[in-house]
Design an enzyme around this catalytic site. Structure first.
Site, PDB file in Angstrom:
ATOM      1  N   ASN A   1      -6.103  19.121 -45.235  1.00  0.00           N
ATOM      2  CA  ASN A   1      -6.879  19.094 -43.722  1.00  0.00           C
ATOM      3  C   ASN A   1      -6.057  19.241 -42.428  1.00  0.00           C
ATOM      4  O   ASN A   1      -4.740  18.736 -42.332  1.00  0.00           O
ATOM      5  CB  ASN A   1      -7.736  17.666 -43.600  1.00  0.00           C
ATOM      6  CG  ASN A   1      -8.546  17.346 -44.680  1.00  0.00           C
ATOM      7  OD1 ASN A   1      -9.259  18.307 -45.245  1.00  0.00           O
ATOM      8  ND2 ASN A   1      -8.639  16.209 -45.143  1.00  0.00           N
TER       9      ASN A   1
ATOM     10  N   LYS B   1      -4.195   4.456 -11.852  1.00  0.00           N
ATOM     11  CA  LYS B   1      -2.743   4.415 -12.928  1.00  0.00           C
ATOM     12  C   LYS B   1      -3.181   4.526 -14.427  1.00  0.00           C
ATOM     13  O   LYS B   1      -2.860   5.188 -15.155  1.00  0.00           O
ATOM     14  CB  LYS B   1      -1.954   3.371 -12.492  1.00  0.00           C
ATOM     15  CG  LYS B   1      -1.530   3.402 -11.072  1.00  0.00           C
ATOM     16  CD  LYS B   1      -0.856   1.969 -10.740  1.00  0.00           C
ATOM     17  CE  LYS B   1      -0.659   1.975  -9.233  1.00  0.00           C
ATOM     18  NZ  LYS B   1      -2.002   1.762  -8.398  1.00  0.00           N
TER      19      LYS B   1
ATOM     20  N   SER C   1      -7.314  14.289 -48.609  1.00  0.00           N
ATOM     21  CA  SER C   1      -8.309  13.507 -48.869  1.00  0.00           C
ATOM     22  C   SER C   1      -8.075  12.315 -49.855  1.00  0.00           C
ATOM     23  O   SER C   1      -7.595  12.362 -50.867  1.00  0.00           O
ATOM     24  CB  SER C   1      -9.537  14.377 -49.201  1.00  0.00           C
ATOM     25  OG  SER C   1     -10.705  13.481 -49.650  1.00  0.00           O
TER      26      SER C   1
ATOM     27  N   TYR D   1      -6.770   1.903   2.315  1.00  0.00           N
ATOM     28  CA  TYR D   1      -6.939   1.464   0.920  1.00  0.00           C
ATOM     29  C   TYR D   1      -7.868   0.457   0.296  1.00  0.00           C
ATOM     30  O   TYR D   1      -8.349  -0.246   1.095  1.00  0.00           O
ATOM     31  CB  TYR D   1      -5.434   0.693   0.748  1.00  0.00           C
ATOM     32  CG  TYR D   1      -4.931   0.238  -0.978  1.00  0.00           C
ATOM     33  CD1 TYR D   1      -4.626   1.250  -1.785  1.00  0.00           C
ATOM     34  CD2 TYR D   1      -5.607  -1.031  -1.331  1.00  0.00           C
ATOM     35  CE1 TYR D   1      -4.532   0.685  -3.022  1.00  0.00           C
ATOM     36  CE2 TYR D   1      -5.157  -1.385  -2.451  1.00  0.00           C
ATOM     37  CZ  TYR D   1      -4.850  -0.648  -3.418  1.00  0.00           C
ATOM     38  OH  TYR D   1      -4.784  -1.008  -4.628  1.00  0.00           O
TER      39      TYR D   1
ATOM     40  N   LYS E   1      -7.948  18.888 -51.346  1.00  0.00           N
ATOM     41  CA  LYS E   1      -8.133  19.182 -49.650  1.00  0.00           C
ATOM     42  C   LYS E   1      -6.623  19.249 -49.080  1.00  0.00           C
ATOM     43  O   LYS E   1      -5.897  18.529 -49.308  1.00  0.00           O
ATOM     44  CB  LYS E   1      -8.873  18.015 -48.844  1.00  0.00           C
ATOM     45  CG  LYS E   1     -10.423  18.031 -49.396  1.00  0.00           C
ATOM     46  CD  LYS E   1     -11.162  19.253 -49.012  1.00  0.00           C
ATOM     47  CE  LYS E   1     -11.366  19.243 -47.577  1.00  0.00           C
ATOM     48  NZ  LYS E   1     -12.017  18.094 -46.902  1.00  0.00           N
TER      49      LYS E   1
ATOM     50  N   GLU F   1      -7.448  18.963 -35.226  1.00  0.00           N
ATOM     51  CA  GLU F   1      -8.448  18.394 -35.003  1.00  0.00           C
ATOM     52  C   GLU F   1      -8.486  17.126 -33.957  1.00  0.00           C
ATOM     53  O   GLU F   1      -9.317  17.163 -33.106  1.00  0.00           O
ATOM     54  CB  GLU F   1      -8.966  17.832 -36.440  1.00  0.00           C
ATOM     55  CG  GLU F   1      -9.746  18.906 -37.368  1.00  0.00           C
ATOM     56  CD  GLU F   1     -10.365  18.463 -38.452  1.00  0.00           C
ATOM     57  OE1 GLU F   1     -10.539  19.416 -39.349  1.00  0.00           O
ATOM     58  OE2 GLU F   1      -9.716  17.240 -38.718  1.00  0.00           O
TER      59      GLU F   1
ATOM     60  N   THR G   1     -15.516  38.893 -30.848  1.00  0.00           N
ATOM     61  CA  THR G   1     -16.323  38.510 -29.874  1.00  0.00           C
ATOM     62  C   THR G   1     -17.595  37.849 -30.629  1.00  0.00           C
ATOM     63  O   THR G   1     -17.851  38.491 -31.557  1.00  0.00           O
ATOM     64  CB  THR G   1     -16.704  39.777 -28.713  1.00  0.00           C
ATOM     65  OG1 THR G   1     -17.548  40.662 -29.441  1.00  0.00           O
ATOM     66  CG2 THR G   1     -15.473  40.384 -28.149  1.00  0.00           C
ATOM     67  N   HIS G   2     -18.026  37.008 -29.898  1.00  0.00           N
ATOM     68  CA  HIS G   2     -19.050  36.188 -30.701  1.00  0.00           C
ATOM     69  C   HIS G   2     -18.845  35.679 -31.814  1.00  0.00           C
ATOM     70  O   HIS G   2     -19.713  35.539 -32.658  1.00  0.00           O
ATOM     71  CB  HIS G   2     -20.388  37.091 -30.347  1.00  0.00           C
ATOM     72  CG  HIS G   2     -20.794  37.584 -29.001  1.00  0.00           C
ATOM     73  ND1 HIS G   2     -21.626  36.714 -28.182  1.00  0.00           N
ATOM     74  CD2 HIS G   2     -20.640  38.922 -28.421  1.00  0.00           C
ATOM     75  CE1 HIS G   2     -21.631  37.772 -27.030  1.00  0.00           C
ATOM     76  NE2 HIS G   2     -20.932  38.767 -27.286  1.00  0.00           N
TER      77      HIS G   2
ATOM     78  N   ASN H   1       0.925  -1.187  -0.132  1.00  0.00           N
ATOM     79  CA  ASN H   1      -0.047  -0.057  -0.155  1.00  0.00           C
ATOM     80  C   ASN H   1       0.784   1.348  -0.019  1.00  0.00           C
ATOM     81  O   ASN H   1       0.599   2.048  -0.886  1.00  0.00           O
ATOM     82  CB  ASN H   1      -0.771   0.051   1.069  1.00  0.00           C
ATOM     83  CG  ASN H   1      -1.753  -1.005   0.856  1.00  0.00           C
ATOM     84  OD1 ASN H   1      -2.121  -1.624   0.107  1.00  0.00           O
ATOM     85  ND2 ASN H   1      -2.898  -1.239   2.111  1.00  0.00           N
TER      86      ASN H   1
END
Length: 459
Positions: free
Chosen positions: A285, A325, A277, A317, A283, A290, A155-156, A110
């Site tokens: 990517n 782990k 692609s 324990y 393409k 991502e 912003t937004h 332990n």
């Protein structure tokens, strides 16, 4: 290999139980920490007279040999063993016989496990910090190159005010500097030695716990044996910090993904850090960004696993704690892997400065500066805000910008406007005049870069 707890049981352990109970598939990575902890423990046992000094020295010597053999590959870890602790103690006993069996005196698995995972995560934190520092330095280098690169701030996700690319990416350097600070704080609280807690109630042997702590570079020892073996706060705290790192990397990834699109085209990723692609030849990517964005959820899940595993466990324990782990190691490995891929992607990407400047010229992002111009002429801000709003509406109606709107149209809205309005709303001037600390001016960005570089050198 026999279980260390074999004496109490008359039947052999069922294979299904052994497979389910075994942890060596994931705790074998702690072999070096387990051996170093055992070396410190054996040295203390001999120094304290708990075992004969000559036997202590034999144990230490043989453990060092085992460590070197595992590192060199001449000794393979037996993946059929119950755990890494069983394997190493079994190997030691096979070589030293009765002397090897004395290693576990005054120690439980332990407190041994609690020690090993602290040692392991302490090392992992240091490695993670190194990778974060590398990313911060790359961001600072990119910022140095782009202190005059005008772009729209949002912003937004709507164009809001003019900033520079340097100012924008230094926001991520600030986040990562906080991450460094959190990792250091986590390491401080983690760096307390639990060995000597025994199974839960310490031991009757006259241990020198401080000696073990000093040999292993801990700052001190745990003061409650129950807490010493059952504490996994440091795992949860580290997983929380790693989750925040992934939040920051994921936000940065989201922007990289947008900036790479034809709709923005603010940056171009190097071919070495992009993919194509299978069907669309045009393409390119941003797969690394991502994947980093996607892997953030994996680390969040590891944090949830740890919180859930620990939330209902009575002292001390419990076997549930073996789940710590896989979760924390996965979180650490995922973050390090993401940083390893992300940093060179940022370092090699091309900033399309002209596209950024063209985007900044649209969207009336200098409207606030136009209002501030009127305030400088004595008009209250709310009135200036209203007048500028009317100008923007007029520009939209006439398909013009504030820069191209004729002066007589300005004066029709407010007679305080004069020729110097065109100087006031110049994008470069709008940025340069924001001298307040934290802003996008070149002087302010220099302060930000210096602070980030200092944080890297201090931590």
């Amino acid at each position: 290999m026999a279980q260390l707890w074999k004496g109490r049981f008359k039947k052999e352990l069922a294979k299904e139980t052994n497979d389910f109970n075994s942890s060596i598939s994931f705790d074998s990575r702690m072999f070096e920490e387990d051996i170093k902890g055992s070396i410190a423990h054996a040295a203390m046992l001999g120094a304290a007279g708990i075992i004969d000094k000559s036997e202590s020295e034999k144990i230490v010597d043989e453990l060092e040999k085992i460590l070197n053999e595992i590192k060199s590959g001449t000794l393979q870890i037996d993946m059929q063993a119950e755990d890494i602790h069983t394997f190493i103690e079994g190997e030691l006993t096979a070589r030293l016989g009765q002397t090897g069996k004395r290693l576990h005196t005054a120690r439980s698995r332990n407190d041994q496990v609690a020690l090993d995972i602290r040692l392991t995560l302490r090392k992992e934190i240091t490695e993670t910090e190194k990778k974060i520092k590398e990313l911060i330095c790359v961001i600072c280098d990119k910022a140095e190159e782009n202190k005059k690169t005008i772009m729209p701030g949002y912003t937004h996700l709507q164009r809001a005010q003019p900033i520079t690319f340097a100012h924008h990416i230094m926001a991520y350097a600030a986040m990562l500097c906080r991450d460094l600070s959190r990792l250091e704080d986590t390491k401080k609280r983690m760096n307390i030695c639990p060995l000597g807690s025994g199974a839960l109630a310490g031991t009757t042997y006259p241990l020198n716990r401080e000696m073990v702590a000093e040999l292993l570079d801990f700052d001190g020892i745990t003061l409650n044996s129950l807490d010493g073996v059952s504490d996994r706060d440091f795992c949860i705290e580290l997983a929380s910090t790693l989750s925040l790192i992934m939040v920051h990397l994921s936000r940065f990834s989201e922007e990289i993904i947008m900036w790479c699109s034809w709709e923005f085209k603010f940056v171009e990723l190097d071919d070495a850090f992009s993919t194509g692609s299978s069907i669309m030849p045009q393409k390119k990517n941003p797969d690394i960004a991502e994947l980093v964005r996607g892997k953030s959820g994996r680390v969040f899940g590891d944090l949830t696993t740890l919180l859930t595993a620990m939330k209902g466990i009575a002292l001390a324990y419990n076997k549930d704690m073996q789940e710590d782990k896989e979760a924390i190691f996965d979180a650490v490995d995922t973050v390090k892997m993401c940083l390893t891929a992300f940093t060179p992607m940022i370092e090699t990407m091309t900033v399309l400065k002209e596209n950024m400047r063209n985007a900044a010229a649209k969207g009336f992002i200098n409207a606030t500066d136009c209002a501030d111009y009127l305030v400088g002429k004595g008009m209250p801000f709310r009135d200036a805000y209203k007048a500028t709003g009317e100008l923007v509406a007029l520009c939209i109606e006439k398909n013009l910008t504030l820069e191209t709107l004729p002066l007589d149209e300005y004066k029709n809205i407010c007679d305080l406007f004069d020729e110097d309005i065109y100087i006031a709303i110049n994008l470069e001037k709008c940025v340069a005049d924001r001298l307040v600390i934290g802003g996008p001016s070149e002087q302010s960005v220099d302060i930000q870069i210096n602070a980030a570089r200092n944080a890297v050198s201090v931590n």
